[in-house]
Every structure is written in structure tokens, then in C-alpha cells.
Design an enzyme around this catalytic site. Structure first.
Site, mmCIF file in Angstrom:
data_model
loop_
_atom_site.group_PDB
_atom_site.id
_atom_site.type_symbol
_atom_site.label_atom_id
_atom_site.label_comp_id
_atom_site.label_asym_id
_atom_site.label_seq_id
_atom_site.Cartn_x
_atom_site.Cartn_y
_atom_site.Cartn_z
ATOM 1 N N LYS A 128 0.757 -11.978 7.795
ATOM 2 C CA LYS A 128 1.676 -10.795 8.108
ATOM 3 C C LYS A 128 1.141 -11.535 9.958
ATOM 4 O O LYS A 128 0.883 -11.919 10.801
ATOM 5 C CB LYS A 128 0.452 -9.767 8.134
ATOM 6 C CG LYS A 128 1.845 -8.320 8.445
ATOM 7 C CD LYS A 128 1.722 -8.085 6.971
ATOM 8 C CE LYS A 128 3.278 -6.561 7.603
ATOM 9 N NZ LYS A 128 3.037 -6.534 6.064
ATOM 10 N N ASP A 168 9.538 -5.978 7.601
ATOM 11 C CA ASP A 168 9.036 -4.657 7.442
ATOM 12 C C ASP A 168 9.494 -3.260 8.315
ATOM 13 O O ASP A 168 10.017 -3.615 8.491
ATOM 14 C CB ASP A 168 6.945 -5.628 7.857
ATOM 15 C CG ASP A 168 6.237 -4.443 6.931
ATOM 16 O OD1 ASP A 168 5.770 -4.471 6.223
ATOM 17 O OD2 ASP A 168 5.515 -3.448 8.253
HETATM 18 O O1 2IT Z 1 2.963 -4.917 2.800
HETATM 19 C C1 2IT Z 1 4.568 -6.195 2.413
HETATM 20 O O2 2IT Z 1 4.242 -6.312 1.379
HETATM 21 C C2 2IT Z 1 5.575 -6.601 2.880
HETATM 22 N N1 2IT Z 1 5.862 -6.402 4.464
HETATM 23 C C3 2IT Z 1 6.168 -7.785 2.041
HETATM 24 C C4 2IT Z 1 6.483 -8.269 2.673
HETATM 25 C C5 2IT Z 1 7.385 -9.822 1.932
HETATM 26 O O3 2IT Z 1 6.390 -11.043 1.924
HETATM 27 O O4 2IT Z 1 8.293 -9.138 1.524
#
Ligand code: 2IT
Length: 449
Positions: A128, A168
Site C-alpha cells: 500500500k 484508493d
Molecule cells: O483497498 C484495496 O483493495 C484497493 N485500494 C485496491 C487495490 C488494487 O491494487 O487494486
């Protein structure tokens, strides 16, 4: 060995080591609290110190992001990427742009993402990233300059086989576009190093809808275990971002009536339900005009706008929190239960506080944790990576079929894992256990790295 004592001591150590990391502690506590039967039956996880290893991110990168605003003034933000765990695949997870972003919040989100990605059934590790930069109130040019500066550092650390960011909160197709453009410029390489791209330059159809649709499919699967369905049910969806709007859309298509939602300014209560026309208005408001839900009642005066108020007092049977972590407290849970809520499907990451989760579980209603029910987004990101590798595009219908199957499989895996360890019907335990075992076994297989 006394497993309860072991996990209590373990949690104490986590708190002593990083006393300020409150949300991370909360997430770890929730997971470890459900692993007792797994650890009891599998002492290898204790011997191999899997818990001690899994709570340490493989790597955290923190960097300076300088950029110039429209007035010509220099601004400095902080950028982060948490490369949490790569036991199951390359790091994968979104980028959050919001003033509240800190190393703690991203470490928590990366931890959750690692378990979620394990549940998707796809080969994805967890990560993340983000910045304390807030896109609200910024011009397109400012957002572009910021994104380019962010990538000037991040591009060293990401890549198609290494780490694949996506969107996100505060980071949608516009931001992914600017980041992807700069990444391509610096690397001279057109690869699927990001997901959430627009479909005309490598994105998957249905990626924007995937998280919200997945939430609705998961709710449908949960209700089916009690011989019930979404038809005729009253529902609440808290957020009106990328997850919330598409959760409203799919819940409505599957026969529910969504009567409330919210944004940063307050909530709306629309007794008649947010139908397709009203939702089109909300989408335009949120994604194109970047305005406030206040405007909804000007267009649809029969609805009520409640400034600064959350949605949880509105009577409903199905509730889907889709805004942010810890948005739903114990008192909110009690109110929802009193008003007849039978199914709580999390769309955001850890939206319910521990007290709220206890209230739902004690009442015996259907409750699913975000790492299971919001996994549709990252799952379709995984499908976007597959399409990029194959250099083909699947149709909307094809992606939707995969998404429905993945949500069904996640639901089934949660149920099976919970039942196997004597916790029948407990989706939280099932998600944590199923997610954990897959990562833990891979970590043991790969040795001390
Ligand atoms: O919280 C999540 O699952 C996302 N923000 C999506 C992450 C992604 O790599 O598609």
C-alpha cells in the site's frame, strides 16, 4: 504451550514496539484474536515464528515529494510505499492521497491488503502507498505536477514483476494516468506496472465498478446461506466514492432499495430509493464536478440532506460501510441492530470498530470483514494484470463472470475455514484463517527471507 498466553504476550510486544501505531495494532489484534485454533492445531506456525515475521513489512519507503502549486509556490508532501509481503506474488495494493495518510495508516492498510490479496485466489502479494497530499481543492495541473514528482521517486521501487500500485481514496483514473505517464517516461517501458488504468490505454473493463459490485455479490452470497436474498431489502451505503457508488448500483440491480449514503459534508436520506437516474446524478457530482451531496436535494427535493451526520441511524436491513476505517462505532452498530439490520457487509477497510463487530456477532447477524467482501477491486486488478500480460482485453461480461466467481470462492473459503476450526458462520475468523494459512505456508516454504 498456552496459546492464549502466547498471543497475549505477542500483542503486548507489538504495542511496546510501536506504541503510536494504533490502527495497525487494531488490525493485528483482530487477526491474531481469531487464529488461536489454527495455532493450536499447527505448532509449526509458532516454531517458525510466522506471526513475528508477518507483522513486519518486508520494506517501507518514505520519501520527499516537492511540487509547485498554481501560484508558483513550492509545496512539500511526504510519499510512502509499504511493500508488506511478497510470499504469494509481487506487492499489490492501492495508493491513497489524503491529508490523514501516515506511515501507521499505510502499514495497517498494507497488512489488511496482504490478507485480502491472499483471499482473492490470485497470485498477489500485499502493499500500500500514498501521500498526505489532498487532491480536493487542487487543479488538474497541480495534481499532475504532484503525481509526477511522486513517481520521480517511486519509479525506482515499483514495476510489473515487483510492485503494482493502483488507486484508493483520493486516487482515481486521473491520478493513475499522471503516475503511469511519468513512470513510462522515466522507464521507457509500457507495461502494466499500475492497475486502474483507463481501458483505452491498458485498463480492464469493470475495474472501476469491481469493488462496489463485489460488495453487493458478497452480500448476496451471505444472504443465500440463510435462504434469503437482496430483493425488496432496504439498504444503506455510507460512502459515495468509487466503492460506494458502484455498490449502490449493483445492490439496486439485484433488487434492493438503497435509501441513504454520505460524503464528507453529510448524508442523504431518500426514502424512495436512489434509482439509476439519481445515481447518475451522484456519479456526475462526485467524479466529474467533484461537488458535494448537498446538491442532491436541490435536484431531488423529496430527499433529506443531513449536514455533518452519518447514515447509521437510518433504518435498513443491509448496511455497507464504504467510506473509511473506523467509521462505524459501537453505538452505530446498536442503532442499526435496533432498526432491523440483518447483514453488514464491509466495503471499506476496517470500517467497524472492535465494539461494533462484537455487537454484530453477538446479535448473530451476517457480518463480513472488508478483507473478504471488498476484495473484488484488487481481484479485478489481478485480472487487469493478466490481460496486460496476454496483451488482450476481455469484455465486460467476461470480467464480470470472473468477478462473480471470485467473490463466490472467497465467500466459500471463508465459510469452510471457519467451520474447519470450529467457528461456523464466523466470516471474520474464516477470512483471517484462510488468508493467513496461505501466506504462512508460502513463507515457511520460502525460508527465512
Ligand atoms: O483497498 C484495496 O483493495 C484497493 N485500494 C485496491 C487495490 C488494487 O491494487 O487494486
Amino acid at each position: 504451550m498456552d496459546i492464549k498466553q502466547y498471543t497475549n504476550d505477542f500483542l503486548d510486544r507489538i504495542i511496546r514496539r510501536d506504541p503510536a501505531q494504533k490502527v495497525f495494532q487494531q488490525a493485528v489484534k483482530e487477526v491474531i484474536g481469531t487464529l488461536t485454533p489454527v495455532l493450536t492445531q499447527n505448532p509449526k506456525y509458532i516454531q517458525e515464528k510466522v506471526l513475528e515475521r508477518i507483522v513486519e513489512p518486508e520494506r517501507m519507503i518514505i520519501f520527499r515529494v516537492p511540487w509547485r502549486d498554481d501560484k508558483g509556490e513550492i509545496q512539500v508532501n511526504r510519499g510512502f510505499r509499504v511493500q508488506y509481503n511478497s510470499a504469494l506474488g509481487p506487492y499489490k495494493g492501492g495508493i491513497r492521497f489524503h491529508e490523514t495518510v501516515t506511515a501507521d495508516s499505510l502499514k495497517f492498510l498494507a497488512f489488511e491488503q496482504t490478507f485480502k490479496n491472499s483471499l482473492t485466489t490470485l497470485p498477489l502479494g500485499g502493499g500500500k502507498g500514498g501521500s498526505d497530499f489532498d487532491t480536493r481543492g487542487k487543479s488538474d495541473n497541480e495534481v499532475m505536477r504532484f503525481c509526477h514528482s511522486f513517481i520521480n521517486e517511486l519509479y525506482h521501487h515499483i514495476g510489473y514483476h515487483t510492485d503494482i500500485p493502483a488507486g484508493d481514496l483520493g486516487c482515481g483514473a486521473r491520478e493513475i494516468g499522471y503516475m503511469f505517464g511519468q513512470y513510462k517516461k522515466l522507464t521507457n517501458d509500457f507495461t502494466g506496472a499500475f492497475t486502474g488504468k483507463k481501458p483505452n490505454w491498458g485498463g480492464s473493463l469493470l475495474r472501476p465498478e469491481a469493488t462496489g459490485y463485489g460488495v453487493a455479490y458478497f452480500a448476496q452470497n451471505m444472504l443465500a446461506t440463510r435462504g434469503d436474498g437482496l430483493k425488496g431489502k432496504t439498504a444503506i451505503v455510507s460512502g459515495t466514492g468509487n466503492v460506494g457508488t458502484f455498490a449502490i448500483e449493483k445492490l439496486t440491480q439485484l433488487g434492493a432499495k438503497v435509501v441513504g449514503c454520505m460524503d464528507y459534508d453529510g448524508s442523504i436520506y431518500d426514502k424512495d430509493g436512489i434509482d439509476a437516474e439519481k445515481l447518475a446524478f451522484i456519479k456526475d457530482l462526485v467524479f466529474v464536478r467533484r461537488g458535494s451531496l448537498k446538491e442532491y436535494v436541490k435536484k431531488f427535493p423529496k430527499a433529506e440532506f443531513r449536514p455533518g451526520k452519518k447514515t447509521w441511524d437510518i433504518p435498513c436491513q443491509i448496511a455497507c460501510p464504504t467510506a473509511c476505517e473506523n467509521e462505524l462505532h459501537t453505538e452505530d452498530a446498536k442503532l442499526l441492530l435496533k432498526n432491523g439490520c440483518i447483514c453488514l457487509t464491509e466495503g471499506s477497510n476496517m470500517p467497524c470498530t472492535p465494539g461494533a463487530i462484537d455487537a454484530f456477532q453477538d446479535a448473530g447477524i451476517l457480518y463480513s470483514p472488508g478483507k473478504a467482501s471488498n476484495a473484488g477491486g484488487v481481484a479485478v486488478s489481478g485480472l487487469e494484470m493478466t490481460q496486460n500480460s496476454m496483451r488482450i482485453y476481455w469484455t465486460r461480461e467476461e470480467v464480470d463472470q470472473y468477478l462473480q466467481k471470485i467473490m463466490r470462492d472467497i465467500h466459500q473459503n471463508c465459510l469452510q475455514a471457519a467451520e474447519m476450526f470450529g467457528l461456523k458462520g464466523n466470516y471474520m475468523a474464516g477470512a483471517n484463517i484462510a488468508g493467513f494459512i496461505k501466506i504462512a505456508d508460502a513463507m515457511i516454504d520460502q525460508g527465512l527471507v
